[in-house]
Scaffold this motif. Structure first.
Motif, PDB file in Angstrom:
ATOM      1  N   MET A 227       0.812  -1.206   0.000  1.00  0.00           N
ATOM      2  CA  MET A 227       0.000   0.000   0.000  1.00  0.00           C
ATOM      3  C   MET A 227       0.848   1.260   0.000  1.00  0.00           C
ATOM      4  SD  MET A 227      -3.045   1.009   0.065  1.00  0.00           S
ATOM      5  CE  MET A 227      -4.430   0.777   1.128  1.00  0.00           C
ATOM      6  N   ARG A 228       1.996   1.199   0.724  1.00  0.00           N
ATOM      7  CA  ARG A 228       2.838   2.395   0.779  1.00  0.00           C
ATOM      8  C   ARG A 228       3.292   2.803  -0.615  1.00  0.00           C
ATOM      9  NH1 ARG A 228       6.850   0.366   5.037  1.00  0.00           N
ATOM     10  NH2 ARG A 228       5.671  -1.459   4.440  1.00  0.00           N
TER      11      ARG A 228
ATOM     12  N   ILE B  54       0.495   4.478  -2.518  1.00  0.00           N
ATOM     13  CA  ILE B  54       0.287   5.887  -2.167  1.00  0.00           C
ATOM     14  C   ILE B  54       1.327   6.763  -2.854  1.00  0.00           C
ATOM     15  CG2 ILE B  54       0.308   7.538  -0.264  1.00  0.00           C
ATOM     16  CD1 ILE B  54      -0.827   5.354   1.497  1.00  0.00           C
TER      17      ILE B  54
ATOM     18  N   LEU C  50       0.392   7.060  -6.418  1.00  0.00           N
ATOM     19  CA  LEU C  50      -0.725   7.994  -6.593  1.00  0.00           C
ATOM     20  C   LEU C  50      -0.203   9.424  -6.610  1.00  0.00           C
ATOM     21  CD1 LEU C  50      -3.567   6.509  -4.346  1.00  0.00           C
ATOM     22  CD2 LEU C  50      -3.725   7.015  -6.767  1.00  0.00           C
ATOM     23  N   PHE C  51       0.723   9.698  -5.689  1.00  0.00           N
ATOM     24  CA  PHE C  51       1.301  11.041  -5.650  1.00  0.00           C
ATOM     25  C   PHE C  51       2.050  11.357  -6.931  1.00  0.00           C
ATOM     26  CE2 PHE C  51       0.788  11.867  -1.104  1.00  0.00           C
ATOM     27  CZ  PHE C  51       0.388  13.177  -1.238  1.00  0.00           C
TER      28      PHE C  51
ATOM     29  N   LEU D 129       1.497  10.143  -9.801  1.00  0.00           N
ATOM     30  CA  LEU D 129       0.531  10.326 -10.883  1.00  0.00           C
ATOM     31  C   LEU D 129      -0.013  11.752 -10.851  1.00  0.00           C
ATOM     32  CD1 LEU D 129      -0.996   8.850 -13.146  1.00  0.00           C
ATOM     33  CD2 LEU D 129      -2.795   8.374 -11.504  1.00  0.00           C
ATOM     34  N   ALA D 130      -0.361  12.220  -9.642  1.00  0.00           N
ATOM     35  CA  ALA D 130      -0.877  13.581  -9.516  1.00  0.00           C
ATOM     36  C   ALA D 130       0.184  14.578  -9.965  1.00  0.00           C
ATOM     37  CB  ALA D 130      -1.296  13.845  -8.073  1.00  0.00           C
TER      38      ALA D 130
ATOM     39  N   PHE E 261      -8.781  15.792 -11.937  1.00  0.00           N
ATOM     40  CA  PHE E 261      -8.172  14.459 -11.847  1.00  0.00           C
ATOM     41  C   PHE E 261      -7.105  14.438 -10.758  1.00  0.00           C
ATOM     42  CE2 PHE E 261      -4.448  11.962 -13.228  1.00  0.00           C
ATOM     43  CZ  PHE E 261      -4.985  10.692 -13.214  1.00  0.00           C
ATOM     44  N   ILE E 262      -6.261  15.494 -10.724  1.00  0.00           N
ATOM     45  CA  ILE E 262      -5.214  15.556  -9.696  1.00  0.00           C
ATOM     46  C   ILE E 262      -5.843  15.546  -8.309  1.00  0.00           C
ATOM     47  CG2 ILE E 262      -3.390  17.017  -8.725  1.00  0.00           C
ATOM     48  CD1 ILE E 262      -2.766  17.926 -11.591  1.00  0.00           C
TER      49      ILE E 262
ATOM     50  N   VAL F  98      -7.056  12.106  -7.417  1.00  0.00           N
ATOM     51  CA  VAL F  98      -5.950  11.209  -7.076  1.00  0.00           C
ATOM     52  C   VAL F  98      -5.420  11.535  -5.679  1.00  0.00           C
ATOM     53  CG1 VAL F  98      -3.579  10.606  -7.683  1.00  0.00           C
ATOM     54  CG2 VAL F  98      -5.305  10.722  -9.457  1.00  0.00           C
ATOM     55  N   VAL F  99      -5.303  12.834  -5.364  1.00  0.00           N
ATOM     56  CA  VAL F  99      -4.774  13.218  -4.051  1.00  0.00           C
ATOM     57  C   VAL F  99      -5.731  12.758  -2.945  1.00  0.00           C
ATOM     58  CG1 VAL F  99      -4.231  15.164  -2.556  1.00  0.00           C
ATOM     59  CG2 VAL F  99      -3.380  15.134  -4.888  1.00  0.00           C
TER      60      VAL F  99
ATOM     61  N   ALA G 288      -5.389   9.191  -2.445  1.00  0.00           N
ATOM     62  CA  ALA G 288      -4.184   8.938  -1.659  1.00  0.00           C
ATOM     63  C   ALA G 288      -4.461   9.191  -0.179  1.00  0.00           C
ATOM     64  CB  ALA G 288      -3.036   9.819  -2.148  1.00  0.00           C
TER      65      ALA G 288
ATOM     66  N   THR H 209      -3.177   3.241   6.285  1.00  0.00           N
ATOM     67  CA  THR H 209      -1.914   2.550   6.052  1.00  0.00           C
ATOM     68  C   THR H 209      -0.924   2.876   7.149  1.00  0.00           C
ATOM     69  OG1 THR H 209      -2.278   2.712   3.694  1.00  0.00           O
ATOM     70  CG2 THR H 209      -0.050   2.232   4.400  1.00  0.00           C
TER      71      THR H 209
ATOM     72  N   TRP I 182       1.534   6.006   7.552  1.00  0.00           N
ATOM     73  CA  TRP I 182       0.969   7.222   6.959  1.00  0.00           C
ATOM     74  C   TRP I 182      -0.109   7.826   7.842  1.00  0.00           C
ATOM     75  CZ3 TRP I 182       2.043  10.011   2.515  1.00  0.00           C
ATOM     76  CH2 TRP I 182       3.004   9.458   1.670  1.00  0.00           C
TER      77      TRP I 182
END
Lengths: 529, 319
Positions: A35-36, A39, A42-43, A45-46, B264-265, B268-269, B272, B279, B282
């Motif tokens: 999962m880490r 994440i 995902l970052f 990708l953004a 979209f950004i 996604v954020v 996350a 998690t 985090w």
């Protein structure tokens, strides 16, 4: 989310090379699907999408990219080498989302299998010390152990729990749909990506300007611009022709555009067409194909007459709007083959104003509606180079031809409808009126329906995943110490939204009440730690 | 009333709602200043919170009368402000005979209203959260003043592209989603501030001041998470509805227009953030930071993308 890896057995003294490689691969796979990592991806990708919105993109506007190259001659080629003008089709953007999807698959598939097994398996046995769970408490009752558990089982079954009885204890679970929603959400994302990819591979689109009274057929030769996926066979496009019969632009009092509508006739080539009206927000939808009006403008008409009397009557050419607010437009008329030989071709460069206003000899447009149409034209004679094989725009004159001297200016005038100008050689150019043109876009995207279906599935999964609760309830019956009754220990584990304590308290109360109605002397001491 | 009168009434109501919010802010300050509470510390057992035990602000029960009264006055003023605020949009809609979110002025005004209403709902349901009023209303007043100064647009008809029933669907959900993420982001900012405060308390310092009046870190974290959980499907729907509308209006459902890219950004954020919160490694601060980044992305999408980028979503109407 990765499941926790089982503890590794102590390493064998010297593992063989292939085994070492497998071990290394496995470790990388675990790391990627953790999962880490997801994440972080995902970052990434953004972050990767950011330059796509800040720098001009070829997919949106070739012109803006060209402009950027002119403005930043040293920086632009470097950015281009990094694909920063094609971010969303760049290899590094693809790398990020493909890694993310691999990570997603590696995470979701094991979870899916696990979930499938869990749905078929009985709820797990109660933990040894129930009072350690986040929500727990005890109830005493005069019923015997099995009777008390019967009551609990019945109450839980009414609440749609799946219940399993084991020796002196009970496990119940509900809310499997939460995990189903989670899996549906993530699998739909994969389906969505596949739908997008399919659309890119088999989809195409073409655009063309059509003046009223004219039309086009769906073929790449006809379009002004077109783009198609690598698997599109250009000989196999849907057979469709569209004729523009009438175009209307309507405006509010303050000149805000109110509506653009085009009356069209469409059908297979050579077929009697059906008529319909399309406009902003209302495209023509046919099986898998759509036809849009994406813009509009004016096509002024001219009649060019040679001194010998040969004439080209009412030729109309689309002038492209340079200002949407006033519909001031620019364009060109090229007359290569009217009389004269190769060196005596005629070209007109013009500015069209739907409502013209002349100030100091300069024509400007003051209204997008054609209230007083005027043109300002410059006529050129010389060699147009249309047969030279070098492609040129039909909407403008190549200024290099003028600079080079292959075209010479022979006259200029501002004309209203009906007026004409005479060139030194006796040729007259008359401004006879205007027609409207519409910009059409033909789109074929077979992936679109799949993308929509995946999006709806994704949203459904998301709602299930975020709104449902997964709940486990355990109960254990132990003979009471003092009066021969039974002490029930209850506990619950919840995953999901909201606070679990009040719900557990309510459940305990209900169970206490249910036990009370069965037992001769109800005596319960709910305790909520 | 004529459309012109309605439009000017709407403009006046805008000023009135700013005035009411400002008064509410003063009342919240008074509540924080005069209300002295005995803070009770208790161990928090909750699945969502950070593992560390944290002093949790109790409800207003322990508060003395004066502070309570100021709190009630502040909430009342906020509610009045929200009413005037809602009336701004209603009169605009009547004046223009359309949904009042056709340009950036109207869109941002509606977004701020959603944030205020979301706060009011929390404040009514969870009295312990009333104390964050000042921290919600201060950005609200700031946002309203900036909207009035820089985004104001005359009441007018919509451009052709916006005349679709999708305006009601796509833009409304965008407003609601944004308003909710706004509250979520503020809760995470307050969480980050409060966590630091609680660490200093745990270290034996006595920082005191306003921070002691904030709800406990665990409560703030839960508020941030629950609002984000609520906002995420709404935002997802906004993006999907936008894609469906774009397919009808622009000839493709997705084209990486700057607004689409930033939507979209943001999506996604927030994805996350929701993952980060469950998690190990985090949870707590890092996750809260992700949420704050999400709020930053949303604000950037509203301001920079509307006013500086050129794209198809150029409906700002800001000259």
């Amino acid at each position: 989310m990765s499941t926790i890896a089982p503890p590794r057995p102590p390493a064998a003294p010297v593992p063989s090379a292939p085994r070492r490689a497998t071990g290394l691969l496995l470790r990388w796979w675990r790391r990627l699907t953790a999962m880490r990592t997801a994440i972080v991806l995902l970052f990434l990708l953004a972050l990767a999408a950011v330059p796509g919105s800040l720098l001009p993109q070829r997919s949106l506007s070739q012109n803006n990219v060209r402009q950027y190259f002119t403005d930043h001659p040293t920086l632009a080629p470097w950015l281009d080498r990094l694909f920063l003008f094609d971010v969303f089709s760049s290899p590094w953007f693809a790398a990020v989302y493909l890694l993310l999807f691999v990570s997603l698959i590696g995470c979701v598939l094991p979870r899916g299998l696990e979930h499938f097994r869990a749905m078929r398996a009985a709820p797990p046995p109660a933990p040894r010390n129930l009072l350690r769970l986040p929500d727990s408490g005890t109830l005493s009752t005069q019923l015997t152990g099995p009777e008390a558990l019967d009551v609990v089982e019945e109450e839980l079954r009414v609440r749609r729990f799946r219940v399993v009885r084991r020796e002196g204890e009970l496990s119940a679970e509900k809310g499997y749909l939460k995990e189903t929603g989670n899996l549906l959400f993530h699998l739909s994302l994969i389906a969505l990506l596949l739908g997008l990819a399919g659309g890119k591979l088999w989809g195409y689109e073409g655009s063309i300007l059509v003046t009223e009274g004219q039309g086009f057929c769906n073929s790449f030769q006809q379009y002004d611009t077109h783009s198609s996926g690598p698997l599109v066979d250009s000989g196999d496009l849907s057979p469709l022709c569209v004729d523009l019969e009438d175009f209307r632009a309507e405006y509010e009092e303050n000149l805000t555009a109110a509506s653009f509508t085009a009356d069209i006739a469409y059908g297979a080539p050579g077929e009697e067409g059906r008529t319909t009206t399309i406009g902003v927000n209302e495209p023509l939808r046919l099986d898998g194909d759509r036809v849009y009006t994406t813009g509009h403008g004016f096509s002024p008409t001219f009649t060019v007459t040679r001194p010998d009397g040969t004439a080209l009557e009412d030729v109309s050419v689309p002038f492209l709007p340079v200002d949407q607010a006033t519909m001031a437009s620019e364009g060109a008329l090229k007359v290569p083959d009217l009389g004269g030989d190769g060196e005596d071709q005629l070209a007109v460069r013009g500015f069209f104003a739907p409502t013209g206003l002349i100030q100091g000899g300069i024509l400007t447009s003051v209204d997008p509606r054609p209230l007083a149409p005027q043109v300002a034209i410059q006529a050129f004679q010389g060699y147009l180079g249309l047969d030279s094989g070098i492609p040129q725009s039909v909407y403008s004159l190549d200024s290099r031809q003028i600079d080079r001297g292959s075209l010479t200016e022979v006259g200029a005038a501002n004309l209203s409808v009906g007026e004409s100008m005479t060139l030194p050689d006796g040729t007259t150019i008359a401004f006879t009126g205007y027609r409207q043109f519409a910009a059409f876009q033909f789109s074929h995207d077979p992936g679109q329906v799949w993308v929509l279906a995946s999006s709806i599935a994704m949203l459904t999964g998301l709602l299930g995943m975020l709104l449902l609760r997964r709940e486990r309830v355990f109960a254990r019956a132990v003979a009471g110490a003092r009066d021969g009754g039974t002490v029930l220990t209850l506990a619950s584990l919840t995953r999901g939204s909201g606070e679990s304590a009040p719900r557990f308290a309510a459940l305990t109360d209900d169970l206490g009440a249910a036990l009370g109605t069965r037992a001769p002397e109800p005596e319960d001491h709910p305790r909520d730690t | 009333m004529t459309p012109d009168q309605l439009a000017s009434l709407s403009d006046n109501l805008f000023s009135i709602s700013i005035a009411l919010y400002s008064l509410a802010m003063v009342a919240f300050c008074a509540q924080l200043a005069f209300g002295r509470r005995t803070t009770r510390t208790r161990e928090l057992v909750g699945a969502g919170g950070p593992p560390a035990a944290s002093p949790e602000a109790t409800t207003g029960a322990g508060e003395d009368g004066r502070g309570r009264r100021w709190g009630v006055i502040a909430l009342g003023l906020t509610a009045l402000g929200a009413l005037a605020h809602g009336a701004v949009l209603i009169t605009r809609g009547l004046a223009t005979d359309r949904l009042p979110w056709g340009n950036m002025y109207e869109f941002s005004t509606a977004t701020v209203l959603v944030a205020v209403v979301a706060y009011l709902v929390f404040a009514v349901r969870t009295p312990g959260l009333r104390h964050i009023g000042l921290f919600v209303l201060a950005p609200v007043v700031l946002a309203m003043v900036l909207i009035g100064l820089f985004l104001y647009a005359e009441a007018g008809p919509l451009v052709a592209a916006l005349r679709s029933y999708w305006l009601a669907i796509h833009v409304s959900t965008a407003i609601i989603g944004f308003g909710i993420f706004f509250v979520s982001g503020i809760a995470s900012v307050l969480y980050l501030v409060r966590v630091r405060y609680e660490e200093r308390v745990a270290a034996g310092e006595e920082p005191g001041g306003l921070l002691s009046r904030l709800p406990g870190a665990a409560v703030l974290d839960r508020v941030a998470h629950r609002t984000a959980v609520f906002g995420f499907p709404i935002w997802t729907f906004t993006v999907i509805a936008g894609a469906i509308w774009a397919e009808a209006a622009w000839g493709r459902f997705w084209g990486w227009d700057p607004k689409e890219t930033w939507a979209f950004i943001a999506w996604v954020v927030y994805a996350a953030y929701l993952h980060a919160r469950t998690t190990a490694g985090w949870r707590g601060r890092p996750a809260a930071w992700v949420n704050v980044v999400g709020l930053g992305v949303m604000i950037f999408n509203l301001t920079f993308v509307n006013m500086v980028s050129t794209g198809l979503h150029s409906y700002a109407g800001v000259s």
